[in-house]
Design a protein around this motif. Structure first.
Motif, PDB file in Angstrom:
ATOM      1  N   ARG A 155       0.698  -3.519  14.644  1.00 19.16           N
ATOM      2  CA  ARG A 155      -0.117  -2.620  13.115  1.00 19.16           C
ATOM      3  C   ARG A 155      -0.645  -1.373  13.579  1.00 19.16           C
ATOM      4  N   LEU A 156       0.009  -0.300  12.844  1.00 18.61           N
ATOM      5  CA  LEU A 156      -0.647   1.147  13.044  1.00 18.61           C
ATOM      6  C   LEU A 156      -1.616   1.184  11.908  1.00 18.61           C
ATOM      7  N   SER A 157      -2.509   2.045  12.327  1.00 18.13           N
ATOM      8  CA  SER A 157      -3.585   2.430  11.297  1.00 18.13           C
ATOM      9  C   SER A 157      -3.563   3.975  11.399  1.00 18.13           C
ATOM     10  N   CYS A 158      -4.122   4.477  10.490  1.00 18.17           N
ATOM     11  CA  CYS A 158      -4.178   5.951  10.291  1.00 18.17           C
ATOM     12  C   CYS A 158      -5.424   6.131   9.332  1.00 18.17           C
ATOM     13  N   ALA A 159      -6.551   6.858  10.041  1.00 19.13           N
ATOM     14  CA  ALA A 159      -7.959   7.120   9.249  1.00 19.13           C
ATOM     15  C   ALA A 159      -7.769   8.479   8.695  1.00 19.13           C
ATOM     16  N   ALA A 160      -7.988   8.510   7.415  1.00 11.21           N
ATOM     17  CA  ALA A 160      -7.674   9.943   6.706  1.00 11.21           C
ATOM     18  C   ALA A 160      -9.109  10.337   6.348  1.00 11.21           C
ATOM     19  N   SER A 161      -9.395  11.787   6.372  1.00 12.59           N
ATOM     20  CA  SER A 161     -10.658  12.256   6.258  1.00 12.59           C
ATOM     21  C   SER A 161     -10.464  13.681   5.714  1.00 12.59           C
ATOM     22  N   GLY A 162     -11.606  14.173   4.948  1.00 14.89           N
ATOM     23  CA  GLY A 162     -11.738  15.477   4.557  1.00 14.89           C
ATOM     24  C   GLY A 162     -11.110  15.732   3.119  1.00 14.89           C
ATOM     25  N   GLY A 163     -11.429  16.684   2.612  1.00 15.12           N
ATOM     26  CA  GLY A 163     -11.077  16.781   1.140  1.00 15.12           C
ATOM     27  C   GLY A 163     -10.946  15.604   0.076  1.00 15.12           C
ATOM     28  N   THR A 164      -9.881  15.437  -0.526  1.00 18.40           N
ATOM     29  CA  THR A 164      -9.736  14.482  -1.566  1.00 18.40           C
ATOM     30  C   THR A 164      -8.768  13.605  -0.783  1.00 18.40           C
ATOM     31  N   SER A 165      -8.605  13.055   0.239  1.00 23.67           N
ATOM     32  CA  SER A 165      -7.594  12.391   0.954  1.00 23.67           C
ATOM     33  C   SER A 165      -7.226  11.076   0.308  1.00 23.67           C
ATOM     34  N   SER A 166      -8.292  10.642  -0.465  1.00 26.90           N
ATOM     35  CA  SER A 166      -7.906   9.161  -1.226  1.00 26.90           C
ATOM     36  C   SER A 166      -6.844   9.413  -2.314  1.00 26.90           C
ATOM     37  N   THR A 167      -6.653  10.686  -2.949  1.00 27.79           N
ATOM     38  CA  THR A 167      -5.800  11.181  -3.659  1.00 27.79           C
ATOM     39  C   THR A 167      -4.408  11.580  -3.331  1.00 27.79           C
TER      40      THR A 167
ATOM     41  N   PHE B  78       9.199  -3.723   7.985  1.00 25.16           N
ATOM     42  CA  PHE B  78       7.694  -2.886   8.078  1.00 25.16           C
ATOM     43  C   PHE B  78       7.139  -3.299   6.442  1.00 25.16           C
ATOM     44  N   THR B  79       5.896  -2.899   6.520  1.00 21.51           N
ATOM     45  CA  THR B  79       5.312  -3.211   5.080  1.00 21.51           C
ATOM     46  C   THR B  79       3.979  -2.081   5.309  1.00 21.51           C
ATOM     47  N   ILE B  80       3.896  -1.192   4.446  1.00 15.39           N
ATOM     48  CA  ILE B  80       2.876  -0.181   4.284  1.00 15.39           C
ATOM     49  C   ILE B  80       1.894  -0.605   3.442  1.00 15.39           C
ATOM     50  N   SER B  81       0.575  -0.092   3.787  1.00 15.57           N
ATOM     51  CA  SER B  81      -0.566  -0.535   2.673  1.00 15.57           C
ATOM     52  C   SER B  81      -1.649   0.555   2.773  1.00 15.57           C
ATOM     53  N   ARG B  82      -2.698   0.391   2.001  1.00 15.80           N
ATOM     54  CA  ARG B  82      -3.634   1.200   2.363  1.00 15.80           C
ATOM     55  C   ARG B  82      -5.053   0.823   1.620  1.00 15.80           C
ATOM     56  N   ASP B  83      -6.215   1.053   2.237  1.00 16.56           N
ATOM     57  CA  ASP B  83      -7.354   0.554   1.672  1.00 16.56           C
ATOM     58  C   ASP B  83      -8.040   1.838   1.480  1.00 16.56           C
ATOM     59  N   ASN B  84      -8.498   2.224   0.219  1.00 16.21           N
ATOM     60  CA  ASN B  84      -8.819   3.223  -0.170  1.00 16.21           C
ATOM     61  C   ASN B  84     -10.194   3.454  -0.055  1.00 16.21           C
ATOM     62  N   ALA B  85     -10.934   2.237   0.148  1.00 15.67           N
ATOM     63  CA  ALA B  85     -12.316   2.456   0.320  1.00 15.67           C
ATOM     64  C   ALA B  85     -12.775   2.554   1.685  1.00 15.67           C
ATOM     65  N   LYS B  86     -11.658   2.466   2.653  1.00 17.01           N
ATOM     66  CA  LYS B  86     -11.825   2.971   4.276  1.00 17.01           C
ATOM     67  C   LYS B  86     -10.973   4.074   4.329  1.00 17.01           C
ATOM     68  N   ASN B  87     -10.277   4.681   3.440  1.00 17.93           N
ATOM     69  CA  ASN B  87      -9.590   5.919   3.698  1.00 17.93           C
ATOM     70  C   ASN B  87      -8.518   5.788   4.528  1.00 17.93           C
ATOM     71  N   THR B  88      -7.993   4.469   4.655  1.00 20.78           N
ATOM     72  CA  THR B  88      -6.893   4.214   5.829  1.00 20.78           C
ATOM     73  C   THR B  88      -5.766   3.642   5.393  1.00 20.78           C
ATOM     74  N   VAL B  89      -4.679   4.027   6.081  1.00 24.16           N
ATOM     75  CA  VAL B  89      -3.110   3.663   5.648  1.00 24.16           C
ATOM     76  C   VAL B  89      -2.739   2.775   6.961  1.00 24.16           C
ATOM     77  N   TYR B  90      -1.967   1.774   6.595  1.00 24.59           N
ATOM     78  CA  TYR B  90      -1.451   0.843   7.648  1.00 24.59           C
ATOM     79  C   TYR B  90      -0.255   0.692   7.413  1.00 24.59           C
ATOM     80  N   LEU B  91       0.427   0.342   8.839  1.00 29.23           N
ATOM     81  CA  LEU B  91       1.778   0.055   8.743  1.00 29.23           C
ATOM     82  C   LEU B  91       2.191  -1.051   9.690  1.00 29.23           C
ATOM     83  N   GLN B  92       2.348  -2.365   9.129  1.00 28.89           N
ATOM     84  CA  GLN B  92       2.582  -3.619   9.668  1.00 28.89           C
ATOM     85  C   GLN B  92       4.024  -3.442   9.894  1.00 28.89           C
TER      86      GLN B  92
END
Length: 126
Positions: free
Chosen positions: A19-31, A68-82
Motif C-alpha cells: 500500500r502506497l501513501s501520499c501526503a499532500a500539503s499546501g494550498g488547497t490540496s483537498s480540492t 489496484f484500488t485508489i482511495s483518499r482521506d481528505n481529513a488527512k490530506n492523504t491518497v492511497y494506492l492499494q
C-alpha cells in the motif's frame, strides 16, 4: 503550491501486496484530483490511477484494473494506492500526482499533472 510526499514502496514477491501513501500539503490540496503515475526502468512514465477531490470518481489504467484500488482521506490530506496481486511488470518508481481538475486527470497524460511527488520505488520479484 502543493507538496506531495510518497511512502510505502519496497520489495515484494509476485502475488503479494503493498500500500502506497501520499501526503499532500499546501494550498488547497483537498480540492485537487490526486493520482499515481509510474515509470519502469527504461520506459516512459505512465498513468496508473486517479481519484477526484470528493473521492466519488476513480480512474484506472487497464493494466492495473481489478488489482489496484485508489482511495483518499481528505481529513488527512492523504491518497492511497492499494496494490494486490503484484506482478514483476509492476516494478517501477511510483509518483504521486495532483491535478487541479478531474478533467485534467482524465487526460491520463503527464501534461495533465500540475504537481509531482519525488517517487517511491516498488520492486516485485518473480
Amino acid at each position: 503550491q502543493v507538496q506531495l510526499v510518497e511512502s510505502g514502496g519496497g520489495f515484494v514477491q509476485a502475488g503479494g501486496s503493498l500500500r502506497l501513501s501520499c501526503a499532500a500539503s499546501g494550498g488547497t490540496s483537498s480540492t485537487y484530483t490526486l493520482g499515481w503515475f509510474r515509470q519502469a526502468p527504461g520506459k516512459e512514465r505512465d498513468f496508473v490511477s486517479a481519484i477526484s477531490s470528493s473521492g466519488r470518481n476513480t480512474l484506472y489504467a487497464d493494466s492495473v484494473k481489478g488489482r489496484f484500488t485508489i482511495s483518499r482521506d481528505n481529513a488527512k490530506n492523504t491518497v492511497y494506492l492499494q496494490m494486490n496481486s503484484l506482478k514483476p511488470e509492476d516494478t517501477a518508481v511510483y509518483y504521486c500526482t495532483a491535478s487541479s481538475t478531474w478533467f485534467l486527470a482524465t487526460l491520463v497524460e503527464e501534461y495533465g499533472v500540475e504537481y509531482w511527488g519525488e517517487g517511491t520505488l516498488v520492486t516485485v520479484s518473480s
